[in-house]
Design a protein around this motif. Sequence first.
Motif, PDB file in Angstrom:
ATOM      1  N   LEU A   1      -9.629  10.497  -1.226  1.00  0.00           N
ATOM      2  CA  LEU A   1     -10.339  11.308  -0.246  1.00  0.00           C
ATOM      3  C   LEU A   1     -10.675  12.631  -0.920  1.00  0.00           C
ATOM      4  CD1 LEU A   1      -7.867  10.727   2.731  1.00  0.00           C
ATOM      5  CD2 LEU A   1      -9.576   9.163   1.783  1.00  0.00           C
ATOM      6  N   VAL A   2     -11.967  12.971  -0.996  1.00  0.00           N
ATOM      7  CA  VAL A   2     -12.395  14.107  -1.804  1.00  0.00           C
ATOM      8  C   VAL A   2     -13.228  15.085  -0.981  1.00  0.00           C
ATOM      9  CG1 VAL A   2     -12.424  12.675  -3.878  1.00  0.00           C
ATOM     10  CG2 VAL A   2     -14.538  13.033  -2.599  1.00  0.00           C
ATOM     11  N   ASP A   3     -13.355  16.284  -1.527  1.00  0.00           N
ATOM     12  CA  ASP A   3     -14.231  17.301  -0.969  1.00  0.00           C
ATOM     13  C   ASP A   3     -15.656  17.000  -1.417  1.00  0.00           C
ATOM     14  OD1 ASP A   3     -15.594  19.564  -0.236  1.00  0.00           O
ATOM     15  OD2 ASP A   3     -14.543  20.915  -1.586  1.00  0.00           O
TER      16      ASP A   3
ATOM     17  N   ILE B   1      -3.477   5.265  -1.720  1.00  0.00           N
ATOM     18  CA  ILE B   1      -4.397   6.091  -0.946  1.00  0.00           C
ATOM     19  C   ILE B   1      -3.905   7.532  -1.002  1.00  0.00           C
ATOM     20  CG2 ILE B   1      -5.449   6.493   1.304  1.00  0.00           C
ATOM     21  CD1 ILE B   1      -4.947   3.568   1.992  1.00  0.00           C
ATOM     22  N   ALA B   2      -4.781   8.442  -1.426  1.00  0.00           N
ATOM     23  CA  ALA B   2      -4.392   9.846  -1.558  1.00  0.00           C
ATOM     24  C   ALA B   2      -5.628  10.723  -1.554  1.00  0.00           C
ATOM     25  CB  ALA B   2      -3.607  10.063  -2.856  1.00  0.00           C
ATOM     26  N   ALA B   3      -5.439  12.001  -1.257  1.00  0.00           N
ATOM     27  CA  ALA B   3      -6.502  12.979  -1.474  1.00  0.00           C
ATOM     28  C   ALA B   3      -6.576  13.275  -2.969  1.00  0.00           C
ATOM     29  CB  ALA B   3      -6.230  14.244  -0.664  1.00  0.00           C
ATOM     30  N   GLU B   4      -7.514  14.150  -3.342  1.00  0.00           N
ATOM     31  CA  GLU B   4      -7.723  14.467  -4.758  1.00  0.00           C
ATOM     32  C   GLU B   4      -6.427  14.989  -5.377  1.00  0.00           C
ATOM     33  OE1 GLU B   4     -10.732  17.240  -7.435  1.00  0.00           O
ATOM     34  OE2 GLU B   4     -10.908  17.171  -5.260  1.00  0.00           O
ATOM     35  N   SER B   5      -5.895  14.240  -6.339  1.00  0.00           N
ATOM     36  CA  SER B   5      -4.595  14.540  -6.937  1.00  0.00           C
ATOM     37  C   SER B   5      -4.440  13.675  -8.176  1.00  0.00           C
ATOM     38  CB  SER B   5      -3.471  14.227  -5.937  1.00  0.00           C
ATOM     39  OG  SER B   5      -3.438  12.834  -5.670  1.00  0.00           O
ATOM     40  N   SER B   6      -3.246  13.676  -8.731  1.00  0.00           N
ATOM     41  CA  SER B   6      -2.980  12.825  -9.897  1.00  0.00           C
ATOM     42  C   SER B   6      -2.612  11.398  -9.521  1.00  0.00           C
ATOM     43  CB  SER B   6      -1.846  13.428 -10.743  1.00  0.00           C
ATOM     44  OG  SER B   6      -2.224  14.668 -11.294  1.00  0.00           O
TER      45      SER B   6
ATOM     46  N   ILE C   1       0.848  -1.196   0.000  1.00  0.00           N
ATOM     47  CA  ILE C   1       0.000   0.000   0.000  1.00  0.00           C
ATOM     48  C   ILE C   1       0.877   1.237   0.000  1.00  0.00           C
ATOM     49  CG2 ILE C   1      -1.821   1.245   1.216  1.00  0.00           C
ATOM     50  CD1 ILE C   1      -2.530  -1.379   2.617  1.00  0.00           C
ATOM     51  N   ALA C   2       0.556   2.195  -0.872  1.00  0.00           N
ATOM     52  CA  ALA C   2       1.278   3.464  -0.906  1.00  0.00           C
ATOM     53  C   ALA C   2       0.366   4.586  -0.445  1.00  0.00           C
ATOM     54  CB  ALA C   2       1.778   3.748  -2.317  1.00  0.00           C
ATOM     55  N   LEU C   3       0.901   5.468   0.389  1.00  0.00           N
ATOM     56  CA  LEU C   3       0.213   6.681   0.815  1.00  0.00           C
ATOM     57  C   LEU C   3       0.890   7.867   0.133  1.00  0.00           C
ATOM     58  CD1 LEU C   3      -0.032   6.024   4.683  1.00  0.00           C
ATOM     59  CD2 LEU C   3      -1.456   5.118   2.830  1.00  0.00           C
ATOM     60  N   ALA C   4       0.078   8.765  -0.419  1.00  0.00           N
ATOM     61  CA  ALA C   4       0.606   9.953  -1.101  1.00  0.00           C
ATOM     62  C   ALA C   4       0.023  11.197  -0.436  1.00  0.00           C
ATOM     63  CB  ALA C   4       0.252   9.915  -2.593  1.00  0.00           C
ATOM     64  N   PRO C   5       0.734  11.797   0.509  1.00  0.00           N
ATOM     65  CA  PRO C   5       0.175  12.900   1.303  1.00  0.00           C
ATOM     66  C   PRO C   5       0.194  14.259   0.614  1.00  0.00           C
ATOM     67  CG  PRO C   5       1.918  11.684   2.485  1.00  0.00           C
ATOM     68  CD  PRO C   5       2.005  11.333   1.041  1.00  0.00           C
ATOM     69  N   THR C   6       0.275  14.309  -0.714  1.00  0.00           N
ATOM     70  CA  THR C   6       0.395  15.584  -1.422  1.00  0.00           C
ATOM     71  C   THR C   6      -0.647  15.667  -2.534  1.00  0.00           C
ATOM     72  OG1 THR C   6       1.970  14.663  -3.025  1.00  0.00           O
ATOM     73  CG2 THR C   6       2.872  15.607  -1.009  1.00  0.00           C
ATOM     74  N   THR C   7      -0.788  16.859  -3.090  1.00  0.00           N
ATOM     75  CA  THR C   7      -1.619  17.038  -4.279  1.00  0.00           C
ATOM     76  C   THR C   7      -0.902  17.967  -5.239  1.00  0.00           C
ATOM     77  OG1 THR C   7      -3.772  17.710  -5.156  1.00  0.00           O
ATOM     78  CG2 THR C   7      -2.920  18.980  -3.296  1.00  0.00           C
ATOM     79  N   ASP C   8      -1.055  17.706  -6.522  1.00  0.00           N
ATOM     80  CA  ASP C   8      -0.475  18.564  -7.549  1.00  0.00           C
ATOM     81  C   ASP C   8      -1.543  19.415  -8.226  1.00  0.00           C
ATOM     82  OD1 ASP C   8      -1.736  16.370  -8.657  1.00  0.00           O
ATOM     83  OD2 ASP C   8      -0.375  16.222 -10.364  1.00  0.00           O
ATOM     84  N   LEU C   9      -2.769  19.413  -7.691  1.00  0.00           N
ATOM     85  CA  LEU C   9      -3.874  20.133  -8.318  1.00  0.00           C
ATOM     86  C   LEU C   9      -4.103  21.469  -7.611  1.00  0.00           C
ATOM     87  CD1 LEU C   9      -6.436  17.246  -8.846  1.00  0.00           C
ATOM     88  CD2 LEU C   9      -4.646  18.058 -10.388  1.00  0.00           C
ATOM     89  N   PRO C  10      -4.067  22.578  -8.330  1.00  0.00           N
ATOM     90  CA  PRO C  10      -4.289  23.878  -7.706  1.00  0.00           C
ATOM     91  C   PRO C  10      -5.669  23.942  -7.038  1.00  0.00           C
ATOM     92  CG  PRO C  10      -3.413  24.140  -9.926  1.00  0.00           C
ATOM     93  CD  PRO C  10      -3.755  22.696  -9.768  1.00  0.00           C
TER      94      PRO C  10
END
Length: 329
Positions: free
Chosen positions: A271-273, A251-256, A170-179
């Motif tokens: 994880l989204v708004d 697993i990540a918030a809204e991102s690429s 499992i990979a966690l990505a704690p960042t987003t590249d979307l403005p």
Amino acid sequence: MTSRSRTLVTVPRTLAGLLETLPALASLAASGRALAVLALPQHHSLLRLLPGVEATVAVNPSETQMLAAVRAAECHESIHLDASADGPWLAWRAKISRRWGYRGGLRGLLLAPAVEPPAAGPRSLGSLLDAVGAEPAETPPRLVLPPALRERGHALLERANLAAHGGPLIALAPTTDLPGAAVWPWPRYAELARALRRDEPGRRVLLLATAEELWPVVRVHEETARFFPVLGPDLDLAHLAGVVAALDLVIAAESSWGPLAAALGVAALTLVDAERSPGAAPVGDRHGILPGRRRWPPWRPRLSGVEVGEVVRAARDLLRQEAVEGEVG
């Protein structure tokens, strides 16, 4: 001189937006076109893996340099898959006579011809493909990596002491590249990493990062006593895709990150708004969405209302589904 004239294609600047255009790029290649893609330099290594892409042109702050590169690509037409006016402007200045794209605002003046966008909105590229004589793909194509890249991905995981044997990876990505996208606070990712291991000790957990978005990952790494390895900051996008392709879940918030996993056939939990339509959340049976609430400040929005326990449960369900599908397959 090139052996044949090329088609200049412009794509969105975010990786998530670029991945949305994969079916269109495949359709244009299938129509017999040789493609020169104008994109951010960090996306070039991935674009070069796609059928039909003969050249890449780097987006950079110097319009003079971009114009020279576009002219050097020797394109007879341009097809603009993004909503920006930058691509049509460069194509016009490069004296490319046929400049296809959806009409909208001032960019319509730079297009020849300008295509009326469909009711579904400009993100639906079917009408544009029809206009240029390309058959839309029946199913969204997956990103197919050459064996060498997949082997390199496995080797990088081995080097990070994430052996091929063991529980799910499992990979966690704690960042987003979307403005403007809301992020889940990095302390929750640190808590999640520990909770995933407690829930099933055999699970292997790592952190994904890019050189552009590294600080939150470093904080999680330090908070968890550097127990969970970090992969990605020193890799180009193609090699990073080789790592993602070897995972069981992202697993990540809204991102690429979610769309990249989806393009590679890997399950994703996003994880989204809940108050706005997610712009980069993968869809499908193998991809889950957990809604949260957007919190201020607006220039650095965060997600609340998503608890670590429900993320663990959702991850468990997706992994169980993956295991069942693997047994059936």
